[in-house]
Design a protein around this motif. Structure first.
Motif, short mmCIF file in Angstrom:
data_model
loop_
_atom_site.label_atom_id
_atom_site.label_comp_id
_atom_site.label_asym_id
_atom_site.label_seq_id
_atom_site.Cartn_x
_atom_site.Cartn_y
_atom_site.Cartn_z
N THR A 72 47.31 61.35 16.30
CA THR A 72 47.68 61.85 17.63
C THR A 72 46.56 61.64 18.65
O THR A 72 46.34 62.49 19.51
N GLN A 73 45.84 60.53 18.55
CA GLN A 73 44.74 60.32 19.49
C GLN A 73 45.25 60.11 20.91
O GLN A 73 46.45 59.91 21.15
N SER A 74 44.31 60.14 21.87
CA SER A 74 44.69 59.99 23.27
C SER A 74 45.28 58.61 23.53
O SER A 74 45.02 57.65 22.78
N PHE A 75 46.07 58.50 24.60
CA PHE A 75 46.74 57.25 24.90
C PHE A 75 45.79 56.16 25.40
O PHE A 75 46.21 55.03 25.63
N GLY A 76 44.51 56.48 25.55
CA GLY A 76 43.54 55.47 25.92
C GLY A 76 42.69 54.99 24.77
O GLY A 76 41.84 54.11 24.94
N SER A 126 52.87 59.58 3.47
CA SER A 126 53.74 59.98 4.58
C SER A 126 52.90 59.95 5.85
O SER A 126 51.89 60.66 5.93
N GLU A 127 53.31 59.15 6.82
CA GLU A 127 52.49 58.98 8.02
C GLU A 127 53.34 59.06 9.28
O GLU A 127 54.45 58.51 9.33
N VAL A 128 52.82 59.75 10.28
CA VAL A 128 53.38 59.75 11.63
C VAL A 128 52.28 59.34 12.60
O VAL A 128 51.19 59.91 12.58
N SER A 129 52.57 58.35 13.43
CA SER A 129 51.58 57.86 14.39
C SER A 129 52.20 57.86 15.78
O SER A 129 53.21 57.18 16.02
N THR A 130 51.60 58.64 16.70
CA THR A 130 52.13 58.75 18.06
C THR A 130 51.08 58.45 19.12
O THR A 130 51.44 58.31 20.30
N GLY A 131 49.81 58.41 18.77
CA GLY A 131 48.75 58.30 19.76
C GLY A 131 48.14 56.91 19.82
O GLY A 131 48.53 56.00 19.08
N GLY A 132 47.16 56.78 20.72
CA GLY A 132 46.42 55.55 20.85
C GLY A 132 47.07 54.54 21.77
O GLY A 132 48.29 54.38 21.80
N PHE A 172 56.46 56.69 10.27
CA PHE A 172 57.19 56.77 11.53
C PHE A 172 56.20 56.55 12.66
O PHE A 172 55.18 57.24 12.76
N HIS A 173 56.50 55.59 13.54
CA HIS A 173 55.65 55.27 14.68
C HIS A 173 56.44 55.47 15.98
O HIS A 173 57.62 55.13 16.05
N LEU A 174 55.76 56.01 16.99
CA LEU A 174 56.39 56.32 18.26
C LEU A 174 55.54 55.80 19.41
O LEU A 174 54.34 56.11 19.49
N SER A 175 56.14 55.02 20.31
CA SER A 175 55.47 54.54 21.52
C SER A 175 56.23 55.09 22.73
O SER A 175 57.37 54.69 22.97
N ILE A 176 55.61 56.02 23.47
CA ILE A 176 56.26 56.58 24.65
C ILE A 176 55.60 56.12 25.95
O ILE A 176 56.01 56.54 27.03
N SER A 177 54.58 55.26 25.84
CA SER A 177 53.96 54.67 27.03
C SER A 177 53.67 53.21 26.69
O SER A 177 54.27 52.65 25.77
N LEU A 231 56.85 65.07 22.90
CA LEU A 231 56.58 63.73 23.43
C LEU A 231 57.84 63.05 23.94
O LEU A 231 57.82 62.35 24.96
N LEU A 232 58.95 63.24 23.23
CA LEU A 232 60.17 62.53 23.58
C LEU A 232 60.96 63.20 24.70
O LEU A 232 61.62 62.51 25.48
N ASP A 233 60.91 64.51 24.82
CA ASP A 233 61.74 65.20 25.82
C ASP A 233 61.50 64.68 27.23
O ASP A 233 62.46 64.44 27.96
N PRO A 234 60.24 64.48 27.67
CA PRO A 234 60.06 63.96 29.03
C PRO A 234 60.58 62.54 29.19
O PRO A 234 60.91 62.11 30.29
N ALA A 235 60.63 61.78 28.09
CA ALA A 235 61.04 60.38 28.18
C ALA A 235 62.55 60.21 28.24
O ALA A 235 63.05 59.22 28.77
#
Length: 222
Positions: free
Chosen positions: A13-17, A37-43, A66-71, A211-215
């Motif tokens: 869950t690291q920062s988006f930068g 088991s891995e979830v990756s949302t940051g970076g 599971f990987h998520l890109s919201i930006s 993370l997903l609700d605003p998107a």
């Protein structure tokens, strides 16, 4: 060692930068079990290199990510499983959601079943949801089989949410945003449920919802 079992859970869950690059290397002796088991949302850039080698018979390997890109992020998974001995079992499930027009995801998964790995059961599946126009995912599932007495399969699917599923919700009075939200969260739940600790499952579920609700409102109804 023989008969050993490791359950390995990882939440990124690291920062988006940030740039986040990591390696996981596993060697499994006979009758051992390894579960990731891995979830990756940051970076801004996130890459995980996973290498697993079964060096004994009757081993079990399970990889769930599971990987998520919201930006404008790049989520990248490169994995290699090497099966060299009889009666090995491997299961790999990779899921990703790209919810931004500049977001990207990559899956490069290689499963190598060598000549002595007879009676092996190996499965690999990657599924991706693209929730915005121009969102990008590149997948390369790769199953190399040299042994002749095996049960192996792999598959890949890339799509938006299915219109018939959305129609099912709307026909029952559920608005489009609530329907999309329910379907997206259920898509991720298959990996989240594999975390061995219930409190961690709830933490990850809350993270993904936040993370997903605003998107979600940015997607126009068709």
């Amino acid at each position: 060692g023989d008969g050993a079992k490791v359950s390995h859970s990882y939440i990124q869950t690291q920062s988006f930068g940030a740039a986040h690059v990591k390696w996981t290397s596993v060697r499994q002796e006979s009758t051992s079990v390894y579960e990731l088991s891995e979830v990756s949302t940051g970076g801004k850039l996130s890459r995980h290199n996973v290498h697993v080698q079964q060096v004994g018979s009757d081993t079990i390997t399970e990889l769930s990510t599971f990987h998520l890109s919201i930006s404008d992020q790049l989520q990248d998974l490169h994995s290699k499983l090497v099966l060299d001995h009889p009666r090995g079992v491997s299961r790999q499930l990779h899921k990703c959601i790209v919810a931004h027009s500049l977001g990207q995801a990559v899956f490069d998964g290689n499963v190598q079943v060598n000549r002595d790995a007879q009676q092996t059961d190996a499965g690999q599946l990657t599924r991706s949801l693209l929730l915005e126009p121009r969102a990008t995912v590149n997948v390369k599932p790769n199953l190399q089989i040299i042994a002749d007495d095996v049960k192996c399969s792999h598959g890949a699917a890339i799509s938006d949410l299915e219109e018939n599923q959305l129609f099912y919700f709307r026909a029952r009075g559920i608005d489009i945003q609530a329907a999309r939200r329910a379907l997206i969260f259920s898509f991720a739940a298959e990996v989240i449920e594999r975390f061995p600790d219930a409190s961690v499952q709830k933490k990850v579920e809350s993270l993904i919802r936040s993370l997903l609700d605003p998107a979600l409102p940015s997607r126009k109804e068709k």
